[in-house]
Design an enzyme around this catalytic site. Structure first.
Site, PDB file in Angstrom:
ATOM      1  N   SER A   1     -11.844  13.455   7.632  1.00  0.00           N
ATOM      2  CA  SER A   1     -12.444  14.298   6.448  1.00  0.00           C
ATOM      3  C   SER A   1     -12.112  15.437   6.007  1.00  0.00           C
ATOM      4  O   SER A   1     -12.302  16.612   5.861  1.00  0.00           O
ATOM      5  CB  SER A   1     -13.723  14.607   7.352  1.00  0.00           C
ATOM      6  OG  SER A   1     -14.170  15.291   8.544  1.00  0.00           O
TER       7      SER A   1
ATOM      8  N   SER B   1      -5.054  14.546  12.197  1.00  0.00           N
ATOM      9  CA  SER B   1      -4.485  13.787  13.013  1.00  0.00           C
ATOM     10  C   SER B   1      -4.252  14.069  14.289  1.00  0.00           C
ATOM     11  O   SER B   1      -3.085  15.066  14.201  1.00  0.00           O
ATOM     12  CB  SER B   1      -3.585  12.225  12.228  1.00  0.00           C
ATOM     13  OG  SER B   1      -3.029  11.901  12.847  1.00  0.00           O
ATOM     14  N   GLY B   2      -4.510  13.775  15.254  1.00  0.00           N
ATOM     15  CA  GLY B   2      -4.011  14.609  16.492  1.00  0.00           C
ATOM     16  C   GLY B   2      -4.823  16.153  17.077  1.00  0.00           C
ATOM     17  O   GLY B   2      -4.088  16.514  18.554  1.00  0.00           O
TER      18      GLY B   2
ATOM     19  N   GLY C   1      -7.553  16.278  18.286  1.00  0.00           N
ATOM     20  CA  GLY C   1      -8.485  16.569  19.716  1.00  0.00           C
ATOM     21  C   GLY C   1      -9.869  15.914  19.308  1.00  0.00           C
ATOM     22  O   GLY C   1     -11.033  16.375  20.357  1.00  0.00           O
ATOM     23  N   LYS C   2      -9.771  15.875  18.352  1.00  0.00           N
ATOM     24  CA  LYS C   2     -11.664  15.117  17.439  1.00  0.00           C
ATOM     25  C   LYS C   2     -12.731  14.352  18.383  1.00  0.00           C
ATOM     26  O   LYS C   2     -13.322  14.234  18.849  1.00  0.00           O
ATOM     27  CB  LYS C   2     -11.339  14.863  16.150  1.00  0.00           C
ATOM     28  CG  LYS C   2     -10.619  15.478  14.966  1.00  0.00           C
ATOM     29  CD  LYS C   2     -11.266  15.133  13.416  1.00  0.00           C
ATOM     30  CE  LYS C   2      -9.975  14.075  13.422  1.00  0.00           C
ATOM     31  NZ  LYS C   2      -8.619  14.162  13.471  1.00  0.00           N
ATOM     32  N   SER C   3     -11.356  13.727  18.641  1.00  0.00           N
ATOM     33  CA  SER C   3     -11.876  12.462  19.894  1.00  0.00           C
ATOM     34  C   SER C   3     -12.612  13.124  20.754  1.00  0.00           C
ATOM     35  O   SER C   3     -13.583  11.711  21.133  1.00  0.00           O
ATOM     36  CB  SER C   3     -11.267  10.589  19.820  1.00  0.00           C
ATOM     37  OG  SER C   3     -10.326  10.233  18.098  1.00  0.00           O
TER      38      SER C   3
HETATM   39  N1  PPS Z   1      -2.649   8.885   6.182  1.00  0.00           N
HETATM   40  C1  PPS Z   1      -3.223   8.746   7.160  1.00  0.00           C
HETATM   41  N2  PPS Z   1      -3.939  10.042   7.241  1.00  0.00           N
HETATM   42  C2  PPS Z   1      -4.470  10.139   8.439  1.00  0.00           C
HETATM   43  N3  PPS Z   1      -4.130   9.570   8.952  1.00  0.00           N
HETATM   44  C3  PPS Z   1      -3.659   8.261   9.359  1.00  0.00           C
HETATM   45  C4  PPS Z   1      -4.058   7.839   8.296  1.00  0.00           C
HETATM   46  N4  PPS Z   1      -3.213   6.481   8.183  1.00  0.00           N
HETATM   47  C5  PPS Z   1      -3.654   6.139   9.486  1.00  0.00           C
HETATM   48  N5  PPS Z   1      -4.537   7.043   9.604  1.00  0.00           N
HETATM   49  C6  PPS Z   1      -5.666   7.279  11.224  1.00  0.00           C
HETATM   50  O1  PPS Z   1      -6.434   7.043  11.038  1.00  0.00           O
HETATM   51  C7  PPS Z   1      -7.167   8.237  11.527  1.00  0.00           C
HETATM   52  C8  PPS Z   1      -8.401   9.186  10.030  1.00  0.00           C
HETATM   53  O2  PPS Z   1      -8.587   8.227   9.566  1.00  0.00           O
HETATM   54  P1  PPS Z   1     -10.270   8.555   9.429  1.00  0.00           P
HETATM   55  O3  PPS Z   1     -11.254   8.093   8.857  1.00  0.00           O
HETATM   56  O4  PPS Z   1     -10.692   9.808  10.282  1.00  0.00           O
HETATM   57  O5  PPS Z   1      -9.757   9.842   8.232  1.00  0.00           O
HETATM   58  S1  PPS Z   1     -10.467  10.240   6.744  1.00  0.00           S
HETATM   59  O6  PPS Z   1     -11.692  10.932   7.033  1.00  0.00           O
HETATM   60  O7  PPS Z   1     -10.272   9.307   5.844  1.00  0.00           O
HETATM   61  O8  PPS Z   1      -9.596  11.179   5.981  1.00  0.00           O
HETATM   62  C9  PPS Z   1      -6.379   8.762  11.969  1.00  0.00           C
HETATM   63  O9  PPS Z   1      -7.293   9.121  13.721  1.00  0.00           O
HETATM   64  P2  PPS Z   1      -6.702  10.077  13.931  1.00  0.00           P
HETATM   65  O10 PPS Z   1      -5.915  10.134  14.776  1.00  0.00           O
HETATM   66  O11 PPS Z   1      -8.168  10.021  15.785  1.00  0.00           O
HETATM   67  O12 PPS Z   1      -7.578  11.509  13.483  1.00  0.00           O
HETATM   68  C10 PPS Z   1      -5.134   8.430  12.128  1.00  0.00           C
HETATM   69  O13 PPS Z   1      -4.640   8.134  13.399  1.00  0.00           O
HETATM   70  N1  ADP Z   2      -7.803  20.162  24.435  1.00  0.00           N
HETATM   71  C1  ADP Z   2      -6.361  19.701  24.330  1.00  0.00           C
HETATM   72  N2  ADP Z   2      -5.522  19.858  25.525  1.00  0.00           N
HETATM   73  C2  ADP Z   2      -4.712  19.448  25.364  1.00  0.00           C
HETATM   74  N3  ADP Z   2      -4.669  17.617  24.941  1.00  0.00           N
HETATM   75  C3  ADP Z   2      -4.918  17.210  24.527  1.00  0.00           C
HETATM   76  C4  ADP Z   2      -6.719  18.525  23.763  1.00  0.00           C
HETATM   77  N4  ADP Z   2      -7.437  17.576  23.465  1.00  0.00           N
HETATM   78  C5  ADP Z   2      -6.677  16.604  23.128  1.00  0.00           C
HETATM   79  N5  ADP Z   2      -5.779  16.196  24.145  1.00  0.00           N
HETATM   80  C6  ADP Z   2      -4.284  15.027  23.102  1.00  0.00           C
HETATM   81  O1  ADP Z   2      -4.022  15.197  22.023  1.00  0.00           O
HETATM   82  C7  ADP Z   2      -3.948  14.117  21.692  1.00  0.00           C
HETATM   83  C8  ADP Z   2      -4.609  13.553  20.359  1.00  0.00           C
HETATM   84  O2  ADP Z   2      -6.129  13.978  20.886  1.00  0.00           O
HETATM   85  P1  ADP Z   2      -7.320  12.984  19.942  1.00  0.00           P
HETATM   86  O3  ADP Z   2      -8.780  13.255  20.545  1.00  0.00           O
HETATM   87  O4  ADP Z   2      -6.817  11.183  19.729  1.00  0.00           O
HETATM   88  O5  ADP Z   2      -7.355  13.704  18.325  1.00  0.00           O
HETATM   89  P2  ADP Z   2      -7.962  13.071  17.024  1.00  0.00           P
HETATM   90  O6  ADP Z   2      -8.778  12.326  16.893  1.00  0.00           O
HETATM   91  O7  ADP Z   2      -8.109  14.599  16.024  1.00  0.00           O
HETATM   92  O8  ADP Z   2      -6.593  12.557  16.413  1.00  0.00           O
HETATM   93  C9  ADP Z   2      -4.647  13.272  23.184  1.00  0.00           C
HETATM   94  O9  ADP Z   2      -3.772  12.694  23.334  1.00  0.00           O
HETATM   95  C10 ADP Z   2      -5.473  13.850  23.639  1.00  0.00           C
HETATM   96  O10 ADP Z   2      -5.054  13.606  24.530  1.00  0.00           O
END
Ligand code: PPS
Ligand code: ADP
Length: 236
Positions: free
Chosen positions: A138, A49-50, A52-54
């Site tokens: 995932s 999470s965080g 940069g995927k999205s």
């Molecule tokens: N317990 C826990 N673990 C991981 N992530 C959590 C959890 N609870 C909420 N979130 C938020 O849900 C996003 C992940 O959902 P996903 O469907 O990608 O997860 S998974 O693939 O089923 O593991 C994930 O989004 P991203 O931050 O965009 O990755 C989180 O913001």
């Molecule tokens: N290459 C990068 N350099 C700096 N910041 C980034 C980069 N890619 C993503 N970010 C920042 O990191 C944070 C998380 O990105 P996000 O795409 O939401 O991650 P995820 O989908 O994996 O949770 C956001 O604030 C985004 O702007």
């Protein structure tokens, strides 16, 4: 396509649902791909999470559309508002029993079902000729490998591109745009990937985005775009 397997990779011999018969489309995948001048495929982003995927997936989507390609994007957070909604959301309209049975949280088995559902949807989208981007934590190798098998059984080997967004957890924690790491460390969120739940890094991803402070999301998206060009998914 492997004739002895159903499109979902199940063996036709012991497919228990004998009364559910796969219907071959009148319009073939090849016809669609010729029309679109591209190859349907799945670009699967995985990482903490965080990481940069999205952001990178949305940037790649933009690059593809500007190139004239037909792409679409499925994102973990968004899909968990609909197709893979949590029990709390389903209970309102469907009641508690339905919500408990079909709602998804973040246990290992709920994540397995989340990824299975997305795998089935992305397989259908790729077979429609779309470049299908999927951004999901995932965390489990087995779940991702099952999606690979679904996609490549339905189409061909090479239709699944695993993109490992390899951002160190320290950087993800620093970013923490939704404050989830803070909550997870405080114990307010259980089973949080990387903090209180495992993440199994890909062993041989097609594309490994290692962390570089100077790399922008566009730089990272371009790396994937160029790989899709080299593989002939899109044409110059
Ligand atoms: N317990 C826990 N673990 C991981 N992530 C959590 C959890 N609870 C909420 N979130 C938020 O849900 C996003 C992940 O959902 P996903 O469907 O990608 O997860 S998974 O693939 O089923 O593991 C994930 O989004 P991203 O931050 O965009 O990755 C989180 O913001
Ligand atoms: N290459 C990068 N350099 C700096 N910041 C980034 C980069 N890619 C993503 N970010 C920042 O990191 C944070 C998380 O990105 P996000 O795409 O939401 O991650 P995820 O989908 O994996 O949770 C956001 O604030 C985004 O702007």
């Amino acid at each position: 396509m492997n004739e002895s397997l159903s499109p979902n990779g199940a063996s036709k011999d012991n497919d228990v649902s004998k009364d559910i018969v796969w219907h071959e489309d009148t319009v073939t995948r090849e016809h669609r791909e010729v029309n679109l001048d591209q190859r349907g495929c799945v670009v699967w982003f995985t990482g903490l999470s965080g990481c940069g995927k999205s952001t990178i997936a949305n940037e790649l989507d933009r690059l593809l559309i500007e190139h004239g390609a037909a792409s679409t994007l499925l994102d973990g957070d968004n899909v968990r508002h609909g197709l893979c909604a949590p029990p709390a959301v389903l209970a309102v309209e469907h009641g508690d029993e339905f919500a408990t049975r079909f709602g998804l949280g973040f246990s290992a088995i709920d994540r397995e079902e989340n990824i299975r559902r997305i795998g089935a949807v992305t397989t259908l989208m790729a077979s429609a000729g779309l470049i299908t981007l999927a951004a999901f934590v995932s965390p489990y190798r087995r779940d991702r490998d099952r999606v690979r098998k679904m996609v490549e059984t339905s189409g061909q080997e090479g239709d699944f591109f695993e993109v490992f967004v390899d951002t160190p957890i320290e950087v993800c924690q620093q970013r923490d745009p939704k404050g989830l790491y803070k909550k997870a460390i405080a114990g307010e969120i259980k089973n949080f990937t990387g903090i209180s739940d495992p993440y199994e890094a890909p062993e041989k991803p097609e594309i490994h985005l290692t962390h570089r402070e100077d790399a922008t999301p566009t730089d990272q998206a371009k790396e994937i775009f160029d790989a899709l060009l080299r593989c002939g998914v899109i044409s110059h």
